[in-house]
Design an enzyme around this catalytic site. Structure first.
Site: not given
Length: 129
Positions: A1-3, A72-73
């Site tokens: 993560m993040p993605l 995305t995070s």
């Protein structure tokens, strides 16, 4: 993560893709201070006719080397985000020859309950992470 989800015009070699992914990961490590093995990256390649990335009226010239990156995070502060944008463009230019004008980033934030890293658990919530 993040993605990290990359949308690219098709045509890069496997070596070029690996350089791009490694450069982006270095930017994530530096700006977001995540662990080295916190690496989630997905590449989507598109025919040139299937990807439109214009300049929002900023007079930014783009090439077929354009990289659209959606991150995305968990929430990150403004300073971390601005550092990421800067480090990312520097890394991509230095390692891949990708012009900063060809790098577009969108960050989507979510919370700890929105992540499961496997085993049917929400590791941020269970204390595993």
């Amino acid at each position: 993560m993040p993605l990290l989800r990359f949308d690219l015009v098709e045509g890069r070699t496997l070596d070029e893709l690996q350089l791009l992914l490694d450069a982006a990961h270095r930017a994530v490590l530096a700006a977001f201070k995540v662990p080295e093995r916190d690496r989630y990256q997905i590449v989507h390649e598109h025919k040139r006719s299937r990807i439109v990335i214009e300049d929002t009226g900023l007079d930014i010239e783009r090439t077929d080397g354009v990289v659209f990156l959606q991150v995305t995070s968990r929430p990150r502060g403004r300073e971390a985000k601005e550092a990421f944008y800067k480090i990312l463009t520097e890394e991509l230019e230095k390692s891949c020859g990708i012009a900063p004008a060809d790098v577009v980033v969108s960050i989507i934030e979510n919370s700890d309950e929105d992540w499961s890293f496997g085993l049917g658990r929400a590791q941020f919530l269970t204390g595993d992470l």
